[in-house]
Design a protein around this motif. Structure first.
Motif, PDB file in Angstrom:
ATOM      1  N   TYR A 210      41.808  40.307  33.168  1.00 52.13           N
ATOM      2  CA  TYR A 210      42.016  39.417  34.298  1.00 52.13           C
ATOM      3  C   TYR A 210      40.655  38.963  34.804  1.00 52.13           C
ATOM      4  O   TYR A 210      39.772  39.793  35.037  1.00 52.13           O
ATOM      5  N   ILE A 211      40.493  37.647  34.960  1.00 54.54           N
ATOM      6  CA  ILE A 211      39.273  37.073  35.514  1.00 54.54           C
ATOM      7  C   ILE A 211      39.657  36.337  36.785  1.00 54.54           C
ATOM      8  O   ILE A 211      40.472  35.414  36.757  1.00 54.54           O
ATOM      9  N   ASN A 212      39.097  36.770  37.903  1.00 55.93           N
ATOM     10  CA  ASN A 212      39.365  36.152  39.195  1.00 55.93           C
ATOM     11  C   ASN A 212      38.603  34.824  39.262  1.00 55.93           C
ATOM     12  O   ASN A 212      37.367  34.831  39.205  1.00 55.93           O
ATOM     13  N   PRO A 213      39.301  33.698  39.383  1.00 58.10           N
ATOM     14  CA  PRO A 213      38.627  32.398  39.371  1.00 58.10           C
ATOM     15  C   PRO A 213      37.568  32.235  40.464  1.00 58.10           C
ATOM     16  O   PRO A 213      36.478  31.733  40.204  1.00 58.10           O
ATOM     17  N   LYS A 214      37.866  32.702  41.668  1.00 56.74           N
ATOM     18  CA  LYS A 214      36.915  32.561  42.781  1.00 56.74           C
ATOM     19  C   LYS A 214      35.668  33.410  42.529  1.00 56.74           C
ATOM     20  O   LYS A 214      34.542  32.941  42.708  1.00 56.74           O
ATOM     21  N   GLU A 215      35.860  34.653  42.115  1.00 54.83           N
ATOM     22  CA  GLU A 215      34.729  35.545  41.856  1.00 54.83           C
ATOM     23  C   GLU A 215      33.911  35.066  40.656  1.00 54.83           C
ATOM     24  O   GLU A 215      32.690  35.203  40.648  1.00 54.83           O
ATOM     25  N   PHE A 216      34.573  34.493  39.653  1.00 46.71           N
ATOM     26  CA  PHE A 216      33.868  33.951  38.498  1.00 46.71           C
ATOM     27  C   PHE A 216      32.981  32.782  38.921  1.00 46.71           C
ATOM     28  O   PHE A 216      31.819  32.697  38.536  1.00 46.71           O
ATOM     29  N   GLN A 217      33.536  31.909  39.738  1.00 46.05           N
ATOM     30  CA  GLN A 217      32.791  30.762  40.243  1.00 46.05           C
ATOM     31  C   GLN A 217      31.583  31.225  41.067  1.00 46.05           C
ATOM     32  O   GLN A 217      30.486  30.695  40.921  1.00 46.05           O
ATOM     33  N   GLU A 218      31.780  32.215  41.924  1.00 43.15           N
ATOM     34  CA  GLU A 218      30.683  32.753  42.733  1.00 43.15           C
ATOM     35  C   GLU A 218      29.616  33.407  41.845  1.00 43.15           C
ATOM     36  O   GLU A 218      28.419  33.258  42.090  1.00 43.15           O
ATOM     37  N   TYR A 219      30.040  34.131  40.821  1.00 45.74           N
ATOM     38  CA  TYR A 219      29.113  34.784  39.893  1.00 45.74           C
ATOM     39  C   TYR A 219      28.212  33.754  39.222  1.00 45.74           C
ATOM     40  O   TYR A 219      27.022  33.988  39.019  1.00 45.74           O
ATOM     41  N   LEU A 220      28.778  32.602  38.894  1.00 41.95           N
ATOM     42  CA  LEU A 220      28.010  31.541  38.250  1.00 41.95           C
ATOM     43  C   LEU A 220      27.168  30.735  39.241  1.00 41.95           C
ATOM     44  O   LEU A 220      26.382  29.894  38.841  1.00 41.95           O
TER      45      LEU A 220
ATOM     46  N   LYS B 126      43.485  28.305  38.789  1.00 41.80           N
ATOM     47  CA  LYS B 126      44.391  28.817  37.765  1.00 41.80           C
ATOM     48  C   LYS B 126      43.758  29.979  37.020  1.00 41.80           C
ATOM     49  O   LYS B 126      42.590  30.286  37.191  1.00 41.80           O
ATOM     50  N   ARG B 127      44.513  30.594  36.192  1.00 41.55           N
ATOM     51  CA  ARG B 127      44.037  31.714  35.373  1.00 41.55           C
ATOM     52  C   ARG B 127      42.911  31.244  34.453  1.00 41.55           C
ATOM     53  O   ARG B 127      42.957  30.159  33.890  1.00 41.55           O
ATOM     54  N   ILE B 128      41.916  32.082  34.264  1.00 44.64           N
ATOM     55  CA  ILE B 128      40.813  31.800  33.361  1.00 44.64           C
ATOM     56  C   ILE B 128      40.906  32.777  32.199  1.00 44.64           C
ATOM     57  O   ILE B 128      40.960  33.989  32.395  1.00 44.64           O
ATOM     58  N   SER B 129      40.926  32.264  30.994  1.00 46.78           N
ATOM     59  CA  SER B 129      40.999  33.128  29.810  1.00 46.78           C
ATOM     60  C   SER B 129      39.610  33.665  29.463  1.00 46.78           C
ATOM     61  O   SER B 129      38.587  33.111  29.884  1.00 46.78           O
ATOM     62  N   VAL B 130      39.592  34.717  28.671  1.00 49.16           N
ATOM     63  CA  VAL B 130      38.328  35.271  28.194  1.00 49.16           C
ATOM     64  C   VAL B 130      37.571  34.212  27.402  1.00 49.16           C
ATOM     65  O   VAL B 130      36.365  34.036  27.564  1.00 49.16           O
ATOM     66  N   ALA B 131      38.275  33.469  26.559  1.00 47.38           N
ATOM     67  CA  ALA B 131      37.636  32.433  25.738  1.00 47.38           C
ATOM     68  C   ALA B 131      37.016  31.342  26.609  1.00 47.38           C
ATOM     69  O   ALA B 131      35.894  30.886  26.344  1.00 47.38           O
ATOM     70  N   GLU B 132      37.730  30.923  27.649  1.00 42.35           N
ATOM     71  CA  GLU B 132      37.212  29.892  28.547  1.00 42.35           C
ATOM     72  C   GLU B 132      35.980  30.400  29.299  1.00 42.35           C
ATOM     73  O   GLU B 132      34.978  29.690  29.417  1.00 42.35           O
TER      74      GLU B 132
ATOM     75  N   LEU C 298      30.911  45.878  33.861  1.00 45.33           N
ATOM     76  CA  LEU C 298      29.577  45.311  33.990  1.00 45.33           C
ATOM     77  C   LEU C 298      29.601  43.886  34.538  1.00 45.33           C
ATOM     78  O   LEU C 298      28.575  43.393  34.997  1.00 45.33           O
ATOM     79  N   LEU C 299      30.741  43.239  34.465  1.00 45.25           N
ATOM     80  CA  LEU C 299      30.893  41.880  34.982  1.00 45.25           C
ATOM     81  C   LEU C 299      31.750  41.940  36.245  1.00 45.25           C
ATOM     82  O   LEU C 299      32.871  42.449  36.212  1.00 45.25           O
ATOM     83  N   PRO C 300      31.235  41.427  37.362  1.00 42.39           N
ATOM     84  CA  PRO C 300      31.879  41.629  38.659  1.00 42.39           C
ATOM     85  C   PRO C 300      32.998  40.660  39.004  1.00 42.39           C
ATOM     86  O   PRO C 300      33.411  40.598  40.149  1.00 42.39           O
ATOM     87  N   PHE C 301      33.529  39.935  38.039  1.00 46.05           N
ATOM     88  CA  PHE C 301      34.522  38.913  38.363  1.00 46.05           C
ATOM     89  C   PHE C 301      35.900  39.184  37.783  1.00 46.05           C
ATOM     90  O   PHE C 301      36.767  38.316  37.802  1.00 46.05           O
ATOM     91  N   GLY C 302      36.125  40.378  37.280  1.00 45.36           N
ATOM     92  CA  GLY C 302      37.448  40.686  36.736  1.00 45.36           C
ATOM     93  C   GLY C 302      37.508  42.115  36.260  1.00 45.36           C
ATOM     94  O   GLY C 302      36.648  42.934  36.578  1.00 45.36           O
ATOM     95  N   PHE C 303      38.541  42.396  35.470  1.00 47.30           N
ATOM     96  CA  PHE C 303      38.702  43.755  34.961  1.00 47.30           C
ATOM     97  C   PHE C 303      39.513  43.743  33.672  1.00 47.30           C
ATOM     98  O   PHE C 303      40.168  42.754  33.339  1.00 47.30           O
ATOM     99  N   ALA C 304      39.445  44.851  32.963  1.00 48.35           N
ATOM    100  CA  ALA C 304      40.230  45.076  31.757  1.00 48.35           C
ATOM    101  C   ALA C 304      41.099  46.297  31.987  1.00 48.35           C
ATOM    102  O   ALA C 304      40.638  47.302  32.513  1.00 48.35           O
ATOM    103  N   THR C 305      42.348  46.187  31.605  1.00 48.64           N
ATOM    104  CA  THR C 305      43.279  47.296  31.745  1.00 48.64           C
ATOM    105  C   THR C 305      43.732  47.731  30.366  1.00 48.64           C
ATOM    106  O   THR C 305      44.178  46.912  29.569  1.00 48.64           O
ATOM    107  N   ASN C 306      43.605  49.015  30.099  1.00 47.85           N
ATOM    108  CA  ASN C 306      44.040  49.563  28.827  1.00 47.85           C
ATOM    109  C   ASN C 306      45.545  49.749  28.880  1.00 47.85           C
ATOM    110  O   ASN C 306      46.053  50.482  29.716  1.00 47.85           O
TER     111      ASN C 306
END
Length: 66
Positions: free
Chosen positions: A48-58, A4-10, A30-38
């Motif tokens: 946006y934080i990609n759950p799979k990439e976030f998990q791999e980063y950790l 599911k979606r991962i929030s910045v706070a989570e 600088l963080l390889p698991f998502g992006f910020a859009t202006n």
């Protein structure tokens, strides 16, 4: 952690950092698991934080899910 979606706070809580750390890291690519859009050129961003990439980063696999 599921796909599911991962929030910045989570993400910040899991990483042990402040939400601002995650926001700035995503804004500056600088963080390889998502992006910020202006949105609209102002100071408002959507994150946006990609759950799979976030998990791999950790360094987690399916057996070690958060």
């Amino acid at each position: 952690m599921s796909s599911k979606r991962i929030s910045v706070a989570e993400a910040a809580k899991i990483m042990g950092v402040s939400p601002q750390f995650v926001r700035i890291g995503l804004q500056r690519n600088l963080l390889p698991f998502g992006f910020a859009t202006n949105m609209g050129g102002g100071c408002r961003y959507t994150y946006y934080i990609n759950p799979k990439e976030f998990q791999e980063y950790l360094g987690l696999n399916n057996a070690n899910q958060i």
